[in-house]
Design a protein around this motif. Structure first.
Motif, PDB file in Angstrom:
ATOM      1  N   ARG A  66       0.816  -1.234   0.000  1.00 42.52           N
ATOM      2  CA  ARG A  66       0.000   0.000   0.000  1.00 42.52           C
ATOM      3  C   ARG A  66       0.843   1.275   0.000  1.00 42.52           C
ATOM      4  NH1 ARG A  66      -4.983   1.325   4.050  1.00 42.52           N
ATOM      5  NH2 ARG A  66      -5.213   3.285   2.899  1.00 42.52           N
ATOM      6  N   HIS A  68       3.645   3.574  -1.673  1.00 43.62           N
ATOM      7  CA  HIS A  68       4.396   3.808  -2.911  1.00 43.62           C
ATOM      8  C   HIS A  68       5.704   4.541  -2.605  1.00 43.62           C
ATOM      9  CE1 HIS A  68       5.103   4.119  -7.132  1.00 43.62           C
ATOM     10  NE2 HIS A  68       5.264   5.423  -7.037  1.00 43.62           N
ATOM     11  N   GLU A 112       3.752  14.369  -9.990  1.00 46.55           N
ATOM     12  CA  GLU A 112       4.052  13.193  -9.166  1.00 46.55           C
ATOM     13  C   GLU A 112       5.266  13.406  -8.254  1.00 46.55           C
ATOM     14  OE1 GLU A 112       2.530  10.098  -8.669  1.00 46.55           O
ATOM     15  OE2 GLU A 112       1.007  11.490  -9.404  1.00 46.55           O
ATOM     16  N   ARG A 235      -5.791  13.454   3.014  1.00 44.77           N
ATOM     17  CA  ARG A 235      -5.816  12.281   2.129  1.00 44.77           C
ATOM     18  C   ARG A 235      -4.436  11.773   1.763  1.00 44.77           C
ATOM     19  NH1 ARG A 235      -7.035  17.047  -0.151  1.00 44.77           N
ATOM     20  NH2 ARG A 235      -6.158  17.574  -2.182  1.00 44.77           N
ATOM     21  N   LEU A 236      -3.383  12.253   2.462  1.00 50.26           N
ATOM     22  CA  LEU A 236      -2.030  11.765   2.202  1.00 50.26           C
ATOM     23  C   LEU A 236      -1.313  11.429   3.510  1.00 50.26           C
ATOM     24  CD1 LEU A 236       0.492  11.501   0.166  1.00 50.26           C
ATOM     25  CD2 LEU A 236       1.192  13.678   1.184  1.00 50.26           C
ATOM     26  N   ASN A 238       2.558  10.354   4.389  1.00 54.00           N
ATOM     27  CA  ASN A 238       3.907  10.180   3.840  1.00 54.00           C
ATOM     28  C   ASN A 238       4.816   9.752   4.996  1.00 54.00           C
ATOM     29  OD1 ASN A 238       6.517  10.551   2.993  1.00 54.00           O
ATOM     30  ND2 ASN A 238       6.158  12.524   2.004  1.00 54.00           N
ATOM     31  N   ASP A 270      -9.376   3.628   2.438  1.00 50.39           N
ATOM     32  CA  ASP A 270      -8.745   3.480   1.125  1.00 50.39           C
ATOM     33  C   ASP A 270      -8.411   4.794   0.431  1.00 50.39           C
ATOM     34  OD1 ASP A 270      -8.801   0.800   1.334  1.00 50.39           O
ATOM     35  OD2 ASP A 270     -10.610   0.505   0.098  1.00 50.39           O
ATOM     36  N   HIS A 271      -9.167   5.849   0.723  1.00 50.83           N
ATOM     37  CA  HIS A 271      -8.909   7.099  -0.009  1.00 50.83           C
ATOM     38  C   HIS A 271      -7.653   7.804   0.493  1.00 50.83           C
ATOM     39  CE1 HIS A 271     -10.955   8.873   3.480  1.00 50.83           C
ATOM     40  NE2 HIS A 271     -10.270   9.944   3.177  1.00 50.83           N
ATOM     41  N   ARG A 273      -3.975   8.188   0.446  1.00 51.71           N
ATOM     42  CA  ARG A 273      -2.817   7.773  -0.349  1.00 51.71           C
ATOM     43  C   ARG A 273      -1.617   7.667   0.595  1.00 51.71           C
ATOM     44  NH1 ARG A 273      -0.762  11.609  -5.330  1.00 51.71           N
ATOM     45  NH2 ARG A 273       1.200  10.541  -5.763  1.00 51.71           N
ATOM     46  N   ILE A 275       2.509   7.103   0.926  1.00 50.93           N
ATOM     47  CA  ILE A 275       3.811   7.045   0.246  1.00 50.93           C
ATOM     48  C   ILE A 275       4.924   6.992   1.295  1.00 50.93           C
ATOM     49  CG2 ILE A 275       2.871   8.402  -1.688  1.00 50.93           C
ATOM     50  CD1 ILE A 275       4.810  10.683  -0.791  1.00 50.93           C
TER      51      ILE A 275
END
Ligand SMILES: *Cc1c(COP(=O)(O)O)cnc(C)c1O
Length: 393
Positions: A66, A68, A112, A235-236, A238, A270-271, A273, A275
């Motif tokens: 999950r 990235h 990105e 929603r992030l 990191n 799930d929403h 993200r 990293i």
């Protein structure tokens, strides 16, 4: 051999030896170094095996499906390294516009790229915005206002302070909003109608304690609730860098760290993200650094050796307490050496009390495995010494 980990060990706040060295690590095969040297030696060099970068990237992704990876370009900005990572479908994290340009030249979409330096000059921000970078970190109210003044719809993530216990380079202090600062930043973001959309942290480089990630993730989850309450749209997540590699000390394998992280993120919807920003982990094991002894001396009864690469020539982390494995072709009994670089600056002294063969002499090669990260990236021409070569196979 796989040692089963008890859940009690995972709950401990200090690293338990049972967590260490349960999976094998891969290093560049020494025969490639010998082959390179058979072409002659002109100056220090880093020899990189891009296949190992591929393997490390795949292993990282496989252990945390999950999460990235956004490679931290500063660890090794060589184009061939970046190209290999692109082929492995990694993404990137930057600190400057030169790093951004490098990625744009390689065809990476700016949207990105994560701009993860908490303090950015206005000129750099304007440039990054003009190129299409969307995501920006901040850890202060001032930086929040600065980013919004340049790009009103910037997507931003808040760098928070987390424990760096068990990291070889604790970063705590320079960056990261403290608990007491966070509320004001969230309130100001809501007042400005700014898109403060996530949380990040960095557990410290070469972090040997998986629990630091768990603590960071738990804090981030609490902050998401505060953001929601303030009307923001988080929603992030990191989870930064710090994933360790094997030098001399044992390390917890990435699978062990992943186990802790995967559990901690399991509750996230799930929403969100997710990293990470691995630097050292993806590139370090891929390379040998090779340099040469240019002279030896006895000073007041102590043995000194001088290399043709020191803290300005690629091995600066030795002055910061990193103990690399140091290999030579000599087999004599070990004695205590002081190691220094070739420049005339007294700070260019790399290590005291290194145990190495007594019969090392001028002209001997020094081989340092797992040196693909934070070596050539730091090198400069101070005192007229050349930059190391970088060869990639
Ligand atoms: C340096 C850095 C990294 C990479 O750290 P490693 O310890 O090499 O994994 C990741 N994120 C940020 C913001 C950094 O400054």
């Amino acid at each position: 051999m796989i040692i089963p980990i008890s859940s009690a060990a995972l709950r401990e706040n200090t690293p338990s030896e049972a967590l260490f060295d349960t999976h094998s690590e891969v290093s560049l095969d020494f025969k490639h170094v010998q082959k390179q040297l058979s072409n002659g030696y002109k100056k220090p060099f880093l020899l990189i095996d891009s296949n190992i970068i591929r393997l490390k990237t795949r292993r990282f992704k496989a252990t945390m499906p999950r999460v990235h990876p956004h490679y931290a370009v500063k660890a090794n900005p060589d184009r061939r390294v970046l190209q290999t990572l692109i082929e492995e479908e990694a993404s990137f994290e930057i600190a400057s516009i030169n790093e951004l340009d490098l990625l744009l030249e390689l065809g990476i979409p700016a949207s990105e790229v994560f701009y993860s330096n908490p303090i950015k000059s206005r000129a750099y921000l304007e440039y990054a915005v003009s190129k299409g970078v969307e995501w920006y970190v901040l850890d202060s109210v001032e930086e929040l206002r600065k980013i919004v003044s340049v790009k009103v719809d910037a997507k931003m993530y808040l760098r928070i302070d987390t424990p760096n216990i068990g990291s070889d380079w604790p970063l705590a202090g320079k960056f990261g909003a403290h608990l007491a600062d966070i509320n004001e930043i969230i309130t100001e973001a809501a007042a400005l109608n700014a898109d403060l959309a996530g949380v990040t942290f960095h557990v410290g480089s070469q972090c040997r304690n998986p629990q630091n990630w768990r603590v960071g993730i738990e804090r981030a989850i609490d902050i998401f609730s505060e953001m929601l309450t303030a009307g923001l749209n988080p929603r992030l997540l990191n989870i930064g860098g710090g994933f360790p590699v094997r030098y001399i000390k044992p390390i917890p394998a990435i699978e062990i760290i992943a186990n802790v992280i995967n559990k901690a993120i399991a509750k996230l919807p799930d929403h969100i993200r997710i990293i990470a920003e691995p630097g050292r982990y993806l590139v370090s094991d891929s390379a040998y650094f090779v340099c040469r002894v240019v002279g030896t001396a006895t000073r007041n009864g102590k043995r000194w050796m001088y290399w043709d690469a020191g803290m300005f020539g690629g091995v600066i982390e030795m002055t910061e307490g990193l103990h690399y494995e140091i290999l030579t072709d000599r087999t004599g009994n070990n004695i205590s050496w002081t190691i220094a670089g070739p420049t005339c600056d007294s700070v260019d002294t790399l290590m005291q009390d290194a145990l190495l063969p007594h019969n090392i002499q001028e002209g001997d090669f020094i081989y340092i495995p797992n040196a693909g990260a934070y070596t050539t990236a730091y090198a400069c021409n101070f005192n007229g010494f050349p930059l190391p070569d970088v060869f990639v196979i």
